[in-house]
Write a protein that holds these residues in place. Structure first.
Motif, PDB file in Angstrom:
ATOM      1  N   TYR A 143       9.723  -5.021 -12.529  1.00 52.46           N
ATOM      2  CA  TYR A 143      10.326  -4.333 -11.378  1.00 52.46           C
ATOM      3  C   TYR A 143       9.473  -4.548 -10.129  1.00 52.46           C
ATOM      4  O   TYR A 143       9.996  -4.943  -9.063  1.00 52.46           O
ATOM      5  N   PHE A 144       8.172  -4.323 -10.248  1.00 53.05           N
ATOM      6  CA  PHE A 144       7.284  -4.549  -9.109  1.00 53.05           C
ATOM      7  C   PHE A 144       7.374  -6.001  -8.640  1.00 53.05           C
ATOM      8  O   PHE A 144       7.438  -6.283  -7.437  1.00 53.05           O
ATOM      9  N   GLY A 145       7.392  -6.934  -9.593  1.00 52.85           N
ATOM     10  CA  GLY A 145       7.453  -8.350  -9.233  1.00 52.85           C
ATOM     11  C   GLY A 145       8.741  -8.718  -8.525  1.00 52.85           C
ATOM     12  O   GLY A 145       8.742  -9.521  -7.580  1.00 52.85           O
ATOM     13  N   ALA A 146       9.857  -8.141  -8.964  1.00 48.23           N
ATOM     14  CA  ALA A 146      11.140  -8.442  -8.333  1.00 48.23           C
ATOM     15  C   ALA A 146      11.159  -7.978  -6.882  1.00 48.23           C
ATOM     16  O   ALA A 146      11.731  -8.652  -6.011  1.00 48.23           O
ATOM     17  N   ILE A 147      10.524  -6.840  -6.600  1.00 48.24           N
ATOM     18  CA  ILE A 147      10.514  -6.328  -5.230  1.00 48.24           C
ATOM     19  C   ILE A 147       9.490  -7.065  -4.366  1.00 48.24           C
ATOM     20  O   ILE A 147       9.793  -7.464  -3.233  1.00 48.24           O
ATOM     21  N   THR A 148       8.274  -7.285  -4.878  1.00 50.58           N
ATOM     22  CA  THR A 148       7.252  -7.951  -4.066  1.00 50.58           C
ATOM     23  C   THR A 148       7.601  -9.411  -3.784  1.00 50.58           C
ATOM     24  O   THR A 148       7.119  -9.978  -2.805  1.00 50.58           O
ATOM     25  N   SER A 149       8.463 -10.005  -4.604  1.00 52.69           N
ATOM     26  CA  SER A 149       8.863 -11.389  -4.346  1.00 52.69           C
ATOM     27  C   SER A 149       9.899 -11.500  -3.238  1.00 52.69           C
ATOM     28  O   SER A 149      10.079 -12.580  -2.649  1.00 52.69           O
ATOM     29  N   PRO A 173       3.456   4.666  -4.614  1.00 54.85           N
ATOM     30  CA  PRO A 173       2.217   4.334  -3.902  1.00 54.85           C
ATOM     31  C   PRO A 173       1.636   2.986  -4.308  1.00 54.85           C
ATOM     32  O   PRO A 173       1.226   2.199  -3.443  1.00 54.85           O
ATOM     33  N   GLU A 174       1.627   2.700  -5.606  1.00 54.20           N
ATOM     34  CA  GLU A 174       1.077   1.412  -6.049  1.00 54.20           C
ATOM     35  C   GLU A 174       1.901   0.248  -5.527  1.00 54.20           C
ATOM     36  O   GLU A 174       1.351  -0.761  -5.050  1.00 54.20           O
ATOM     37  N   LEU A 175       3.215   0.357  -5.594  1.00 51.37           N
ATOM     38  CA  LEU A 175       4.067  -0.728  -5.116  1.00 51.37           C
ATOM     39  C   LEU A 175       3.877  -0.951  -3.625  1.00 51.37           C
ATOM     40  O   LEU A 175       3.767  -2.096  -3.159  1.00 51.37           O
ATOM     41  N   LEU A 176       3.812   0.114  -2.841  1.00 55.46           N
ATOM     42  CA  LEU A 176       3.631  -0.033  -1.397  1.00 55.46           C
ATOM     43  C   LEU A 176       2.275  -0.655  -1.075  1.00 55.46           C
ATOM     44  O   LEU A 176       2.155  -1.448  -0.127  1.00 55.46           O
ATOM     45  N   ARG A 177       1.260  -0.328  -1.840  1.00 51.45           N
ATOM     46  CA  ARG A 177      -0.058  -0.970  -1.628  1.00 51.45           C
ATOM     47  C   ARG A 177       0.016  -2.462  -1.948  1.00 51.45           C
ATOM     48  O   ARG A 177      -0.593  -3.285  -1.256  1.00 51.45           O
ATOM     49  N   ARG A 178       0.759  -2.817  -2.973  1.00 52.08           N
ATOM     50  CA  ARG A 178       0.913  -4.248  -3.294  1.00 52.08           C
ATOM     51  C   ARG A 178       1.616  -4.999  -2.171  1.00 52.08           C
ATOM     52  O   ARG A 178       1.381  -6.191  -1.972  1.00 52.08           O
ATOM     53  N   LEU A 179       2.487  -4.295  -1.446  1.00 55.69           N
ATOM     54  CA  LEU A 179       3.168  -4.930  -0.312  1.00 55.69           C
ATOM     55  C   LEU A 179       2.268  -5.039   0.917  1.00 55.69           C
ATOM     56  O   LEU A 179       2.627  -5.711   1.880  1.00 55.69           O
ATOM     57  N   GLY A 180       1.119  -4.370   0.887  1.00 55.50           N
ATOM     58  CA  GLY A 180       0.178  -4.450   2.003  1.00 55.50           C
ATOM     59  C   GLY A 180       0.079  -3.199   2.837  1.00 55.50           C
ATOM     60  O   GLY A 180      -0.610  -3.186   3.869  1.00 55.50           O
ATOM     61  N   CYS A 181       0.732  -2.122   2.416  1.00 55.81           N
ATOM     62  CA  CYS A 181       0.674  -0.871   3.166  1.00 55.81           C
ATOM     63  C   CYS A 181      -0.643  -0.135   2.905  1.00 55.81           C
ATOM     64  O   CYS A 181      -1.209  -0.221   1.815  1.00 55.81           O
ATOM     65  N   GLU A 182      -1.074   0.610   3.912  1.00 55.64           N
ATOM     66  CA  GLU A 182      -2.104   1.619   3.698  1.00 55.64           C
ATOM     67  C   GLU A 182      -1.371   2.902   3.328  1.00 55.64           C
ATOM     68  O   GLU A 182      -0.565   3.401   4.117  1.00 55.64           O
ATOM     69  N   VAL A 183      -1.619   3.423   2.138  1.00 48.54           N
ATOM     70  CA  VAL A 183      -0.849   4.554   1.625  1.00 48.54           C
ATOM     71  C   VAL A 183      -1.718   5.798   1.555  1.00 48.54           C
ATOM     72  O   VAL A 183      -2.824   5.770   1.015  1.00 48.54           O
ATOM     73  N   VAL A 184      -1.209   6.888   2.117  1.00 44.97           N
ATOM     74  CA  VAL A 184      -1.828   8.202   1.987  1.00 44.97           C
ATOM     75  C   VAL A 184      -0.884   9.041   1.122  1.00 44.97           C
ATOM     76  O   VAL A 184       0.303   9.170   1.442  1.00 44.97           O
ATOM     77  N   GLU A 185      -1.400   9.586   0.028  1.00 47.92           N
ATOM     78  CA  GLU A 185      -0.552  10.283  -0.930  1.00 47.92           C
ATOM     79  C   GLU A 185      -0.522  11.792  -0.685  1.00 47.92           C
ATOM     80  O   GLU A 185      -1.540  12.398  -0.370  1.00 47.92           O
ATOM     81  N   LEU A 186       0.657  12.359  -0.837  1.00 46.86           N
ATOM     82  CA  LEU A 186       0.865  13.806  -0.743  1.00 46.86           C
ATOM     83  C   LEU A 186       1.725  14.233  -1.924  1.00 46.86           C
ATOM     84  O   LEU A 186       2.847  13.741  -2.088  1.00 46.86           O
ATOM     85  N   TYR A 187       1.210  15.090  -2.762  1.00 47.47           N
ATOM     86  CA  TYR A 187       1.932  15.590  -3.931  1.00 47.47           C
ATOM     87  C   TYR A 187       2.444  14.449  -4.814  1.00 47.47           C
ATOM     88  O   TYR A 187       3.593  14.462  -5.277  1.00 47.47           O
ATOM     89  N   CYS A 188       1.579  13.460  -5.017  1.00 48.80           N
ATOM     90  CA  CYS A 188       1.955  12.337  -5.867  1.00 48.80           C
ATOM     91  C   CYS A 188       1.457  12.490  -7.304  1.00 48.80           C
ATOM     92  O   CYS A 188       1.718  11.627  -8.144  1.00 48.80           O
ATOM     93  N   GLU A 189       0.716  13.574  -7.573  1.00 45.07           N
ATOM     94  CA  GLU A 189       0.298  13.840  -8.941  1.00 45.07           C
ATOM     95  C   GLU A 189       1.528  14.249  -9.755  1.00 45.07           C
ATOM     96  O   GLU A 189       2.318  15.085  -9.334  1.00 45.07           O
ATOM     97  N   ILE A 327      12.974   3.938  -4.025  1.00 48.36           N
ATOM     98  CA  ILE A 327      11.734   3.183  -3.816  1.00 48.36           C
ATOM     99  C   ILE A 327      12.031   1.836  -3.172  1.00 48.36           C
ATOM    100  O   ILE A 327      11.347   1.431  -2.218  1.00 48.36           O
ATOM    101  N   LEU A 328      13.065   1.146  -3.649  1.00 55.01           N
ATOM    102  CA  LEU A 328      13.458  -0.115  -3.005  1.00 55.01           C
ATOM    103  C   LEU A 328      13.893   0.140  -1.566  1.00 55.01           C
ATOM    104  O   LEU A 328      13.561  -0.646  -0.662  1.00 55.01           O
ATOM    105  N   ALA A 329      14.619   1.234  -1.327  1.00 56.86           N
ATOM    106  CA  ALA A 329      15.054   1.562   0.033  1.00 56.86           C
ATOM    107  C   ALA A 329      13.858   1.756   0.950  1.00 56.86           C
ATOM    108  O   ALA A 329      13.844   1.272   2.093  1.00 56.86           O
TER     109      ALA A 329
END
Length: 445
Positions: A143-149, A173-189, A327-329
């Motif tokens: 799934y991550f590979g299909a989106i990052t490609s 958060p992990e997927l957005l970091r793979r795309l190159g974003c700087e991610v700040v997490e809020l209530y992601c636990e 997430i894709l959106a």
């Protein structure tokens, strides 16, 4: 969907029967293999196990994808060319609720008749028999590979992500970091008790913390997800929350550059701004019934590449599987914003501002709400142009008002939009006056 209160409507015993009925449906359509997953609610594991036992008892092979977000179940079903799939999830509903979403091959939704057919199968005890096998497989990396490609950022953005402690926090958060974003997490636990707020970005009170944090950390954009990540919401760098129909308008502009004249699908609750903007950019607006299953079927029937609901469901058919994926959106919208050095707010500033209400809920008994809405549609058709594909969208001189019966709950949904606050107030007055003829309806304030 099948959903309800855990321990009252929803029990492992009930879900074992639903699993048997679903497995029987798939088997009788010639299917052999289905996927099964669940969200992070505390009540999901025993329900998933019971549903899975029901499926296996019909002789199907079951691919267990573990803890997942709903779009990942859709992806696994379609990408692996399985014959169906199901995920146990309560989505954005209260902690006391749970349910199951089921699909056919290609992640096509079950019809209302098929959902009712499951109940008929259970009542008749008419199940397929067999003993299937369970295998474990994780679709995460595929799934991550299909989106990052396919999603490429022109510049990195600072993104604040609020998962509301739902399952999106384990993926987005992990997927957005793979795309190159700087991610700040809020209530992601991951915490299926949702201790901070319900994961429902459509409700403004659920994004107040996100709005404050976006401003505090000077993020470029804030993204909120619902409990099973099939919906998303957007907050710009100024802390303004934007409805999903306006996000859809901006995504539609982007799609129409690649597919001139394409149809864009949306539900009856969406803004006239969306309708007008699609036309202004050469597209064909297609209004349809509210409900993610209705829109997915319409996209498949008409070959539509993009669709959405004001609730935050956004559907992708271009190089994807015609399903809703929050997430894709988020990835696609961030990609769009990265192509310009201008702030995210500037994209929304290109859309005109109309005055509107949030979704208003008027309690009404399930056994009376549809008949009432049909009566009101006939009433208003005699006075105004009225769209009645799903309830009544009444076209007033300076705006529109909507009355429809909720698909899932005992209430009417009302929404109003106009060129001025006075126009909105007048449309509300007209509709409320009509509703006052029905004493069993409780009008919202």
């Amino acid at each position: 969907d099948v959903r309800g209160k855990v321990g009252i409507d929803i029990t492992p015993g009930v879900f074992e029967l639903v699993g048997r009925a679903y497995g029987t449906l798939v088997r009788r359509k010639g299917g052999r293999r289905v996927a099964l997953g669940m969200d992070n609610r505390a009540t999901s594991p025993p329900l998933k196990e019971a549903f899975g036992e029901g499926v296996l008892s019909t002789g199907l092979e079951m691919v267990d994808i573990g803890v997942n977000h709903t779009p990942l179940l859709y992806f696994a079903t379609a990408h692996w060319k399985l014959d169906g799939g199901a995920t146990v999830t309560g989505s954005h509903n209260p902690v006391s609720d749970n349910g199951v979403k089921m699909v056919h091959a290609g992640a096509a939704p079950l019809t209302e008749d098929e959902i009712q057919g499951l109940l008929a199968t259970i009542r008749a005890g008419d199940f397929e028999q067999g003993r299937g096998t369970r295998t474990l497989r994780d679709p995460r990396e595929e799934y991550f590979g299909a989106i990052t490609s396919s999603v490429k950022l022109a510049r990195p953005l600072k993104v604040m992500v609020d998962a509301g402690n739902g399952i999106a926090g384990s993926f987005a958060p992990e997927l957005l970091r793979r795309l190159g974003c700087e991610v700040v997490e809020l209530y992601c636990e991951s915490d299926g008790t949702f201790p901070n707020h319900l994961p429902d970005p459509e409700m403004e009170e659920n994004v107040r913390d996100l709005i404050a944090r976006v401003r505090q950390v000077r993020a470029d954009i804030g993204i909120a997800f619902d409990g099973d990540a099939d919906r998303m919401g957007v907050v710009d760098e100024r802390g303004r929350r934007h409805e999903a129909d306006l996000v859809l308008a901006l995504l539609a502009r982007d799609l129409l550059q690649r597919h001139p004249g394409a149809k864009i699908l949306f539900d009856v609750k969406c803004s006239q701004v969306l309708v007008d903007d699609i036309r202004a950019h050469g597209g064909e607006p297609v209004m349809w019934k509210t409900g993610h299953s209705h829109l997915k079927r319409k996209m498949r029937e008409d070959g539509i590449l993009l669709g959405g609901e004001v609730s935050g469901h956004l559907f992708f058919g271009e190089n994807w599987y015609g399903v809703d994926d929050g997430i894709l959106a988020a990835c696609k919208f961030i990609e769009l914003c990265s192509r310009s050095p201008a702030p995210v707010s500037s994209h929304f500033d290109t859309l005109p501002h109309l005055y509107n209400t949030p979704e208003l809920k008027a309690p009404c008994a399930d056994d009376r709400k549809f008949e009432l809405v049909a009566e009101l549609a006939r009433h208003f058709k005699g006075r105004y142009e009225t769209v009645d594909i799903d309830g009544a969208r009444i076209l007033f001189p300076d705006g529109w008002g909507l009355i429809r019966a909720s698909n899932t709950n005992p209430y009417l949904t009302l929404r109003f939009e106009g060129r001025s606050q006075a126009a909105v107030d007048e449309m509300k007055r007209v509709v409320y006056d009509a509703l006052r003829r029905y004493p069993f309806v409780t009008l919202p304030s």
